[in-house]
Write a protein that holds these residues in place. Structure first.
Motif, PDB file in Angstrom:
ATOM      1  N   UNK A 194     -23.661  22.356 -52.193  1.00 47.32           N
ATOM      2  CA  UNK A 194     -23.724  23.415 -51.419  1.00 47.32           C
ATOM      3  C   UNK A 194     -22.775  23.167 -50.202  1.00 47.32           C
ATOM      4  N   UNK A 195     -22.978  21.817 -49.865  1.00 45.39           N
ATOM      5  CA  UNK A 195     -22.144  21.294 -48.628  1.00 45.39           C
ATOM      6  C   UNK A 195     -20.434  21.590 -48.938  1.00 45.39           C
ATOM      7  N   UNK A 196     -20.215  21.173 -50.286  1.00 42.01           N
ATOM      8  CA  UNK A 196     -18.688  21.090 -50.842  1.00 42.01           C
ATOM      9  C   UNK A 196     -18.403  22.655 -51.316  1.00 42.01           C
ATOM     10  N   UNK A 197     -19.075  23.217 -52.003  1.00 45.69           N
ATOM     11  CA  UNK A 197     -18.797  24.636 -52.477  1.00 45.69           C
ATOM     12  C   UNK A 197     -18.878  25.770 -51.452  1.00 45.69           C
ATOM     13  N   UNK A 198     -19.694  25.546 -50.650  1.00 49.76           N
ATOM     14  CA  UNK A 198     -19.965  26.754 -49.533  1.00 49.76           C
ATOM     15  C   UNK A 198     -19.626  26.231 -48.286  1.00 49.76           C
ATOM     16  N   UNK A 199     -20.067  25.358 -47.567  1.00 47.46           N
ATOM     17  CA  UNK A 199     -19.456  24.900 -46.237  1.00 47.46           C
ATOM     18  C   UNK A 199     -18.026  24.811 -46.278  1.00 47.46           C
ATOM     19  N   UNK A 200     -17.674  23.721 -47.061  1.00 48.18           N
ATOM     20  CA  UNK A 200     -16.220  23.234 -47.051  1.00 48.18           C
ATOM     21  C   UNK A 200     -15.379  24.454 -47.459  1.00 48.18           C
ATOM     22  N   UNK A 201     -15.529  24.955 -48.698  1.00 48.80           N
ATOM     23  CA  UNK A 201     -14.673  26.005 -49.316  1.00 48.80           C
ATOM     24  C   UNK A 201     -14.707  27.110 -48.743  1.00 48.80           C
ATOM     25  N   UNK A 202     -15.863  27.557 -47.961  1.00 48.24           N
ATOM     26  CA  UNK A 202     -15.997  29.035 -47.526  1.00 48.24           C
ATOM     27  C   UNK A 202     -15.866  29.209 -46.117  1.00 48.24           C
ATOM     28  N   UNK A 203     -16.054  27.838 -45.601  1.00 48.09           N
ATOM     29  CA  UNK A 203     -16.015  27.872 -43.889  1.00 48.09           C
ATOM     30  C   UNK A 203     -14.759  26.973 -43.414  1.00 48.09           C
ATOM     31  N   UNK A 204     -14.963  25.732 -43.698  1.00 47.58           N
ATOM     32  CA  UNK A 204     -13.752  24.790 -43.337  1.00 47.58           C
ATOM     33  C   UNK A 204     -12.547  25.173 -43.540  1.00 47.58           C
ATOM     34  N   UNK A 205     -12.244  25.313 -45.055  1.00 46.55           N
ATOM     35  CA  UNK A 205     -11.116  25.406 -45.415  1.00 46.55           C
ATOM     36  C   UNK A 205     -10.412  26.825 -45.110  1.00 46.55           C
ATOM     37  N   UNK A 206     -11.270  27.998 -45.494  1.00 43.71           N
ATOM     38  CA  UNK A 206     -10.487  29.267 -44.811  1.00 43.71           C
ATOM     39  C   UNK A 206     -10.117  29.269 -43.553  1.00 43.71           C
ATOM     40  N   UNK A 207     -11.231  28.829 -42.533  1.00 41.97           N
ATOM     41  CA  UNK A 207     -10.851  29.293 -41.094  1.00 41.97           C
ATOM     42  C   UNK A 207      -9.905  28.127 -40.420  1.00 41.97           C
ATOM     43  N   UNK A 208     -10.145  26.858 -40.654  1.00 42.92           N
ATOM     44  CA  UNK A 208      -9.485  25.847 -40.120  1.00 42.92           C
ATOM     45  C   UNK A 208      -8.067  25.288 -40.842  1.00 42.92           C
ATOM     46  N   UNK A 209      -7.928  25.663 -41.943  1.00 42.17           N
ATOM     47  CA  UNK A 209      -6.604  25.475 -42.715  1.00 42.17           C
ATOM     48  C   UNK A 209      -6.056  26.394 -43.242  1.00 42.17           C
ATOM     49  N   UNK A 210      -6.717  27.608 -43.492  1.00 46.87           N
ATOM     50  CA  UNK A 210      -5.821  28.770 -44.002  1.00 46.87           C
ATOM     51  C   UNK A 210      -5.899  29.683 -42.822  1.00 46.87           C
ATOM     52  N   UNK A 211      -6.430  29.677 -41.693  1.00 47.43           N
ATOM     53  CA  UNK A 211      -6.304  30.751 -40.550  1.00 47.43           C
ATOM     54  C   UNK A 211      -6.769  32.143 -41.053  1.00 47.43           C
ATOM     55  N   UNK A 212      -7.782  32.075 -41.873  1.00 48.31           N
ATOM     56  CA  UNK A 212      -8.292  33.253 -42.318  1.00 48.31           C
ATOM     57  C   UNK A 212      -9.780  33.559 -41.383  1.00 48.31           C
ATOM     58  N   UNK A 213      -9.461  34.129 -40.313  1.00 50.82           N
ATOM     59  CA  UNK A 213     -10.314  34.134 -39.203  1.00 50.82           C
ATOM     60  C   UNK A 213     -11.438  34.932 -39.502  1.00 50.82           C
TER      61      UNK A 213
END
Lengths: 207, 401
Positions: free
Chosen positions: A49-68
């Motif tokens: 869940x850490x990888x599929x939810x927190x990393x993929x749905x929070x860290x990557x979209x917000x901080x890397x793809x700027x999908x605020x």
């Protein structure tokens, strides 16, 4: 079978036997296997869940793809953590309400489609004067009687009671068939496990 | 005379030479014209984009391309078409997909922006032959999904029915609900646990908190928890999902408050185990054997673990009440439990227990809905069998995706 494989399969064989020992009674071997499997799976899911939810749905979209806009569900997720505070725990209910409401809304059309429309569509077959036609008539009668059993606002007495009784008999016939089918599947799983143990023992003794 | 002949031959020679030059030139020109349309021998007509639209009934970011296939000599049949896309008609086109020769459409969902112009071409695989240009076209989202019209109509009709029944209920009309044996047994089962001084185990299934069966399980849990608070009996609730645990804690807490015993509420007895099916089952089995609950409730979604749970509970000597809407698992509960709520009885239980006019009205409306479905079924079968009309079958052909 190599040494490494032999060791891992040996562990699997011991755990299999430990779980099977439950057939006799609760014992320390079963307790060990039960707690091991529960603990390992809880740890596995935490990381998954850490990888599929927190990393993929929070860290990557917000901080890397700027999908605020992903901040909104992230805030809802953070609100769940307010349960640790007596003062702010009510905030977690907002997240829960959002989650349950959205899920139920999304599930509604799919559920209606699968449980009502497709079932009705499959039942509305033209009836022919042959064996298939007789089968269709029997299925339709069984379906209508089974639906009658699930009428809750009418007393099941008189003719309606008899119809609903036919309905519960139909359901029981279906349950019996399902029971037999599933038991067959379980026996297949058991056979697979016994074959695994047999192969392991043969490999262990070099046969 | 000889000079005439000479001039004639000279002229003929010149014409011949000109002809010799022009014929191949004309041939080359002709070939060049053919080459523009089909550089590969074997291509008779090039494919042409016949329809280019925003994909209907979606949230946008998707365009559907439809084309007429080209015709080819039997000696040359290409494998398929490469779909090319650009955001300017005269710019370079990127390859975004491939479809086999038999296919005539492609849904482009690759990084499209809503409201932006896109152009499409097809290239015959293995050649440089391009189709006609398609575009511009823009992707956009739709607020209304026309494929779900039947669902919308049914939902509106159902809501109207519920409102009508609710109005009657508020005016004092009492609705009958037939007895449900499994629900009637709840109080006895809790009383048994109280008399024996043992806890109650309540498993709200393996479904997420948003599933209908789990929601029904929470409603019944509220009733059970209220009784356990009144009788000062422990209730143990192992949960499969963390969010189910949170809902279960809220439900039990509210029930203890309603019973006037918030001091007895112990949050630690409603806990998350694991989100894996059989480890969860093993852990619940362990609880049944070690804590020896006098009563087990299995309400909600259950899968392959149903028999393992029910059989272990039976071995532990507990009275068991189960309810699920999973048809395949019901027989296992029937075999190993004392009472079973079959399918929709689980949903009806919440209305039966609460006697809330809203829930009773919903139940009544559901019955009317079922009656309407039975009528529709009979009419549909008769019209299809006797008159060969498939209208009723077609109205059920709903697109939900």
């Amino acid at each position: 079978m190599g040494t490494s494989e032999l060791l891992w399969n040996g562990l699997a064989a011991i755990l299999t036997l430990a779980i099977f020992s439950f057939l006799y009674r609760d014992n320390p071997f079963y307790k060990f296997a039960e707690r091991l499997v529960a603990g390992v799976s809880a740890g596995y899911w935490t990381m998954l869940l850490y990888h599929t939810s927190f990393t993929d749905k929070v860290i990557v979209p917000i901080f890397q793809q700027n999908e605020w806009w992903y901040i909104i569900p992230s805030i809802l997720g953070l609100m769940m953590w307010t349960r640790f505070s007596r003062k702010w725990s009510w905030l977690s209910r907002i997240s829960l309400a959002f989650y349950i409401g959205i899920s139920a809304g999304v599930a509604l059309p799919i559920s209606m489609y699968a449980s009502i429309y497709k079932q009705l569509e499959a039942s509305m077959v033209p009836i022919a004067f042959d064996m298939a036609g007789i089968n269709s008539v029997l299925v339709t009668i069984g379906l209508i009687c089974s639906l009658a059993y699930f009428f809750f606002s009418k007393e099941h007495s008189g003719l309606f009671g008899k119809v609903s009784r036919v309905g519960i008999y139909t359901l029981m016939i279906g349950f019996g068939a399902g029971f037999g089918l599933t038991v067959m599947g379980r026996i297949s799983l058991f056979i697979d496990r016994v074959l695994f143990l047999k192969d392991y023992i043969l490999a262990l003794f070099g046969a | 005379m000889s000079s005439c002949i000479h001039r004639f031959f000279n002229r003929s020679a010149i014409l011949f030479l000109v002809a010799l030059y022009l014929i191949p030139l004309a041939h080359v020109k002709c070939f060049a014209q053919e080459n523009n349309s089909s550089p590969s021998s074997g291509i008779i007509t090039v494919p042409s984009i016949s329809n280019l639209i925003d994909t209907p009934n979606d949230h946008g970011n998707s365009i559907t391309i439809t084309w007429k296939v080209g015709s080819y000599d039997p000696s040359f049949v290409p494998m398929g078409y490469v779909i090319l896309r650009s955001d300017k008609a005269d710019r370079a086109y990127d390859s975004i997909g491939f479809q086999l020769i038999g296919e005539t459409s492609f849904v482009d969902t690759g990084n499209l922006l809503n409201g932006k112009d896109y152009y499409y071409k097809l290239r015959v695989e293995g050649t440089d032959v391009l189709s006609t240009l398609g575009g511009p076209v823009q992707a956009s989202g739709q607020w209304f999904h026309s494929g779900k019209m039947a669902t919308f109509v049914v939902t509106v009709l159902f809501c109207v029915t519920v409102i009508i029944v609710l109005i009657f209920a508020r005016r004092g009309r009492e609705f009958y609900i037939r007895p449900i044996a499994g629900i009637n047994a709840i109080d006895d089962a809790i009383g048994r646990a109280t008399e024996m001084g043992k806890p109650i185990l309540y498993v709200p299934g393996l479904g997420s908190a948003s599933e209908v069966a789990t929601i029904a399980a929470f409603t019944i849990m509220g009733r059970v928890a209220k009784r356990t608070a009144e009788y000062r009996t422990r209730v143990i609730v192992p949960c499969y999902y963390p969010e189910s645990m949170i809902v279960a804690q809220e439900v039990v807490k509210s029930a203890y408050l309603d019973a006037g015993r918030p001091d007895l509420y112990n949050e630690k007895e409603i806990f998350f185990l694991t989100q894996e099916q059989f480890p969860f089952t093993a852990a619940v089995n362990g609880i049944m054997l070690r804590d020896k609950p006098a009563t087990n409730f299995f309400m909600g979604k259950f899968y392959a673990e149903s028999l393992m749970l029910a059989e272990t509970g039976f071995e532990a000597g507990a009275i068991q009440i189960a309810g699920t809407d999973e048809p395949i698992q019901i027989p296992f509960f029937v075999a190993a439990c004392d009472y079973v709520l079959i399918g929709e009885e689980l949903y009806a239980a919440s209305a039966y227990l609460s006697r809330d006019p809203m829930q009773l009205g919903t139940l009544k409306a559901q019955d009317w809905g079922k009656a309407a479905l039975v009528i529709l079924l009979i009419v549909g079968i008769i019209s299809a069998s006797v008159f060969g009309i498939d209208f009723f079958i077609r109205i059920l052909d709903v697109n939900v995706m």
